[in-house]
Design an enzyme around this catalytic site. Structure first.
Site, PDB file in Angstrom:
ATOM      1  N   HIS A  53       0.839  -1.204   0.000  1.00  0.00           N
ATOM      2  CA  HIS A  53       0.000   0.000   0.000  1.00  0.00           C
ATOM      3  C   HIS A  53       0.869   1.247   0.000  1.00  0.00           C
ATOM      4  CE1 HIS A  53       0.817  -0.466   4.290  1.00  0.00           C
ATOM      5  NE2 HIS A  53       0.381   0.774   4.494  1.00  0.00           N
ATOM      6  N   HIS A  59       1.577   3.979   1.712  1.00  0.00           N
ATOM      7  CA  HIS A  59       2.090   4.785   2.812  1.00  0.00           C
ATOM      8  C   HIS A  59       3.612   4.797   2.716  1.00  0.00           C
ATOM      9  CE1 HIS A  59      -1.677   4.474   5.588  1.00  0.00           C
ATOM     10  NE2 HIS A  59      -1.671   5.602   4.907  1.00  0.00           N
ATOM     11  N   ASP A 105       6.016   4.480   4.724  1.00  0.00           N
ATOM     12  CA  ASP A 105       6.811   3.433   5.378  1.00  0.00           C
ATOM     13  C   ASP A 105       6.717   2.094   4.653  1.00  0.00           C
ATOM     14  OD1 ASP A 105       4.114   3.658   6.394  1.00  0.00           O
ATOM     15  OD2 ASP A 105       4.613   2.213   7.958  1.00  0.00           O
ATOM     16  N   HIS A 106       5.976   2.069   3.525  1.00  0.00           N
ATOM     17  CA  HIS A 106       5.897   0.853   2.715  1.00  0.00           C
ATOM     18  C   HIS A 106       6.397   1.051   1.284  1.00  0.00           C
ATOM     19  CE1 HIS A 106       3.724  -1.724   5.643  1.00  0.00           C
ATOM     20  NE2 HIS A 106       3.473  -0.534   6.152  1.00  0.00           N
TER      21      HIS A 106
END
Ligand SMILES: [Zn+2]
Length: 166
Positions: A63, A65, A67-68
């Site tokens: 996804h 975000h 941090d991904h």
């Protein structure tokens, strides 16, 4: 049956809780080198753990975000300027991913999204629940309830006779 190695290069959250690096899981097999998620700290963790960027042929994103997927601009920049990649790079993830990746590149390194790389970047935006063959890997995305400004996915990845779900 082939062996695979799974290395957790990052298993933390967006807040650096416990000093852990952001999500990035390296799948290594005879058939592929694959990152599952590429958080903003991914380049740091790859170099800490001795993972060579040219050994990665694909990055799968759950996804959108930071941090991904926030490590992708750094991965592309290193591939262009430092590790001098020549092989194609596949980036697969939810619909809207290509636009968000290019926007992130522009925010961090203005002009970088318009640079012609010395390697091909292939963006694959995955539909939900449709098994998709990408190189040596079968991937199926399942919708997850998690607001990220685009569909969020859980990923089922079949590689070298093994199944991994994130
Ligand atoms: Zn998230």
């Amino acid at each position: 049956m082939n062996k695979i190695k799974v290395k957790f290069l990052g298993s933390g959250d967006a807040f650096g809780s416990g000093g852990r690096l952001q999500t990035c899981i390296y799948i290594e097999s005879d058939d592929t080198g694959l990152l599952l998620d590429c958080g903003a700290s991914a380049l740091i963790s790859m170099k800490q753990f001795g993972v060579r960027l040219p050994d990665i042929d694909s990055i799968f994103i759950t996804h959108l975000h930071g941090d991904h997927f926030g490590g992708i601009p750094f991965f592309i920049l290193d591939s262009q300027l430092i590790s001098r990649r020549t092989d194609p790079l596949l980036i697969a993830g939810p619909p809207g991913m290509k636009k968000r990746v290019l926007e992130a590149m522009e925010v961090h390194f203005p002009g970088s999204s318009r640079v012609k790389q010395k390697f091909e970047i292939i963006f694959e935006e995955l539909p939900p629940t449709v098994p998709t063959r990408l190189g040596a890997v079968n991937v199926t995305a399942y919708s997850a309830v998690h607001g990220s400004g685009a569909p969020s996915y859980a990923l089922r990845v079949e590689v070298s006779g093994k199944t991994i779900v994130l």
